[in-house]
Design an enzyme around this catalytic site. Structure first.
Site, PDB file in Angstrom:
ATOM      1  N   CYS A   1       5.492  21.688   1.512  1.00  0.00           N
ATOM      2  CA  CYS A   1       5.408  20.233   1.647  1.00  0.00           C
ATOM      3  C   CYS A   1       6.004  19.528   0.435  1.00  0.00           C
ATOM      4  CB  CYS A   1       3.950  19.806   1.840  1.00  0.00           C
ATOM      5  SG  CYS A   1       2.862  20.226   0.462  1.00  0.00           S
TER       6      CYS A   1
ATOM      7  N   CYS B   1       0.854  -1.183   0.000  1.00  0.00           N
ATOM      8  CA  CYS B   1       0.000   0.000   0.000  1.00  0.00           C
ATOM      9  C   CYS B   1       0.892   1.236   0.000  1.00  0.00           C
ATOM     10  CB  CYS B   1      -0.958  -0.007   1.195  1.00  0.00           C
ATOM     11  SG  CYS B   1      -0.462   0.990   2.590  1.00  0.00           S
TER      12      CYS B   1
ATOM     13  N   TYR C   1      -2.448  31.837   1.546  1.00  0.00           N
ATOM     14  CA  TYR C   1      -2.977  30.467   1.562  1.00  0.00           C
ATOM     15  C   TYR C   1      -3.268  30.085   3.014  1.00  0.00           C
ATOM     16  CZ  TYR C   1      -0.378  30.677  -2.875  1.00  0.00           C
ATOM     17  OH  TYR C   1       0.149  31.069  -4.088  1.00  0.00           O
TER      18      TYR C   1
ATOM     19  N   GLU D   1      -7.281  33.524   1.628  1.00  0.00           N
ATOM     20  CA  GLU D   1      -7.583  32.148   1.250  1.00  0.00           C
ATOM     21  C   GLU D   1      -8.687  32.159   0.202  1.00  0.00           C
ATOM     22  OE1 GLU D   1      -7.992  28.469   0.469  1.00  0.00           O
ATOM     23  OE2 GLU D   1      -6.464  28.924   1.976  1.00  0.00           O
TER      24      GLU D   1
ATOM     25  N   GLN E   1      -3.842  19.786   9.584  1.00  0.00           N
ATOM     26  CA  GLN E   1      -2.603  19.016   9.463  1.00  0.00           C
ATOM     27  C   GLN E   1      -2.789  17.639  10.087  1.00  0.00           C
ATOM     28  OE1 GLN E   1       0.114  19.577   7.846  1.00  0.00           O
ATOM     29  NE2 GLN E   1       0.378  21.780   7.591  1.00  0.00           N
TER      30      GLN E   1
ATOM     31  N   ASP F   1       2.280  29.567   2.780  1.00  0.00           N
ATOM     32  CA  ASP F   1       2.121  28.111   2.952  1.00  0.00           C
ATOM     33  C   ASP F   1       1.249  27.584   1.824  1.00  0.00           C
ATOM     34  OD1 ASP F   1       2.001  25.531   3.834  1.00  0.00           O
ATOM     35  OD2 ASP F   1       0.831  25.942   5.629  1.00  0.00           O
TER      36      ASP F   1
END
Length: 462
Positions: free
Chosen positions: A420, A79, A327, A348, A298, A393
């Site tokens: 990220c 997986c 963001y 946003e 998160q 972000d």
């Protein structure tokens, strides 16, 4: 060595590439192989051949690497949830740092930027506060099950085999979510198995049961169960909810999202509360946040606090500064910084996220955060002020070049960039380099046993 499609060859894995695949270089030609560890000697079959690289499928590990360890999870090699369990955690951190360094150098031309050692996650198992499992009318069989003719290929509830949309592994124990989640999932599986309605068929788009999404609050040990179905059948899902509530006393929320969309997303066109509240409550530091079934939060609560501590340190606030957060999502970063700044503005594009941000600020009695809804490219020109600090972000795809131009035009003293994705981090920092010097980058591990890595970069105006 001649590399040809469908040929079988023996290779030595010498590195881990970003994306988690092992890298071999026979005669200097890159070949990427999944489920491998540096130091493995392997037999592979070439599955894809391009001019400058190839991919191969693992046939056999001829000689295992000294790094290789037995995964805790029986599904780890199949997986996509935590493919790096075969590698010691400390070694994972070394490779994650290396991927950030290499991306900055090769993509952004920023080889001089200091990259600090990765801040580790604690714990490294049972860390995910959200898991989403797909229901399938026909499950994928594990290798040891293939020879057993008595095993049925019927209902599967679990995660997809990487690279497929219709191959679902029936997962009975997931080690990266809190232990109780496995008992909740098994209870749901048994109910679905004995119900009169079938699981969703991922090719034919028929069937009833589509997804099981579990959320967990670390601070309050609450659970949310979101049952996603193709159609509305309130008596049946209410029966499931009542059975769950009688069995588990810390289910704070059970909801039913309903969607007949063919796309593989669990967001419902309609949501029905079946038990408890529509939200669960989580805490980051001293701040509390309400989390609904479809809101973003998160997924590693404890590591998120470490990440936001780095953001606050890089911002260097004294209580007098104005901060702009691009963001801003559901407002977690502005709220985290609220007692360190004079005024914070978040922008946003998703209206529901902005509504959640305003609600979270009010719940925490914060009056120096404002949240604006809209496209950053359109909202920034009307901001009417130059913030002292900008926090950025963005999603995995990074910043639009027009947003970069707007940010450069503001000329703020400090930018703190949260990423990220090392590749888009490097690309965006290169675009900002005309106006800002990258002082250092601090990686933070939010996702143990995967190749994913968060990074925080500190930029100062030239």
């Amino acid at each position: 060595m001649s590399i040809k499609k469908r040929s079988v060859c023996e290779l030595e894995i010498i590195d881990l590439a970003y994306g988690g695949k092992g890298l071999a270089k026979p005669d200097g030609f890159p070949v990427f192989v999944d489920r491998c560890v540096p130091g493995d000697q392997v037999r592979v079959k070439i599955s894809k051949k391009k001019k400058s690289w190839a991919e191969a499928k693992l046939i056999q590990i001829l000689s295992p690497s000294s790094l290789r360890q037995t995964p805790r999870c029986r599904y780890a090699d199949f997986c996509g949830g935590c493919k790096w369990q075969s590698i010691p955690y400390e070694t994972q951190l070394d490779y994650k740092k290396q991927h950030v360094v290499q991306s900055l150098a090769h993509i952004g031309g920023l080889s001089h930027v200091p990259v600090l050692d990765v801040i580790p996650s604690d714990p490294v198992f049972e860390y995910r506060n959200k898991m989403e499992f797909s229901c399938s009318a026909r499950r994928w069989l594990m290798p040891e099950e293939l020879a057993d003719e008595t095993i049925s290929k019927d209902l599967g509830i679990g995660l997809h085999v990487p690279g497929t949309f219709d191959q679902v592994i029936d997962i009975h124990h997931c080690d990266i979510m809190p232990e109780q989640g496995n008992a909740i999932l098994d209870h749901i599986r048994q109910f679905i198995r004995t119900s009169d309605l079938p699981a969703y068929h991922l090719r034919h788009h028929t069937g009833f049961w589509r997804y099981v999404m579990l959320r967990h609050s670390v601070a309050f040990d609450q659970w949310m169960v979101n049952i996603v179905t193709r159609d509305k059948h309130l008596p049946l899902v209410m029966q499931l909810a009542e059975s769950l509530a009688q069995t588990f006393d810390n289910l704070a929320s059970i909801v039913n999202n309903i969607t007949d969309a063919r796309s593989g997303v669990s967001l419902g066109k309609e949501e029905i509360r079946l038990h408890g509240n529509e939200v669960i409550t989580e805490r980051l530091g001293r701040f509390e946040f309400e989390i609904s079934a479809n809101s973003f939060f998160q997924t590693n609560t404890r590591a998120c606090e470490k990440l936001y501590d780095v953001v606050a340190r890089y911002c260097g606030l004294t209580g007098k500064e104005t901060v702009l957060d691009l963001y801003s999502g559901t407002g977690t970063i502005p709220i985290w910084l609220s007692d360190q700044a004079a005024q914070i503005t978040g922008i946003e594009i998703i209206d529901t996220a902005v509504a959640d941000a305003r609600k979270n600020a009010a719940m925490n009695k914060i009056d120096n955060c404002r949240f604006l809804a809209g496209d950053i490219r359109e909202v920034l020109p009307d901001l009417g002020e130059i913030p002292d600090v900008i926090v950025i972000d963005p999603p995995r795809v990074g910043m639009h070049k027009d947003v970069v131009a707007r940010v450069l035009g503001l000329g703020s003293d400090t930018i703190v960039y949260v990423s990220c994705n090392p590749a888009t981090l490097a690309r965006d920092l290169e675009m900002l380099a005309s106006g800002y010097e990258v002082m250092e980058v601090q990686p933070v591990d939010m996702f143990p046993h995967t190749y994913h890595i968060e990074s925080v970069a500190l930029l100062k105006r030239r």
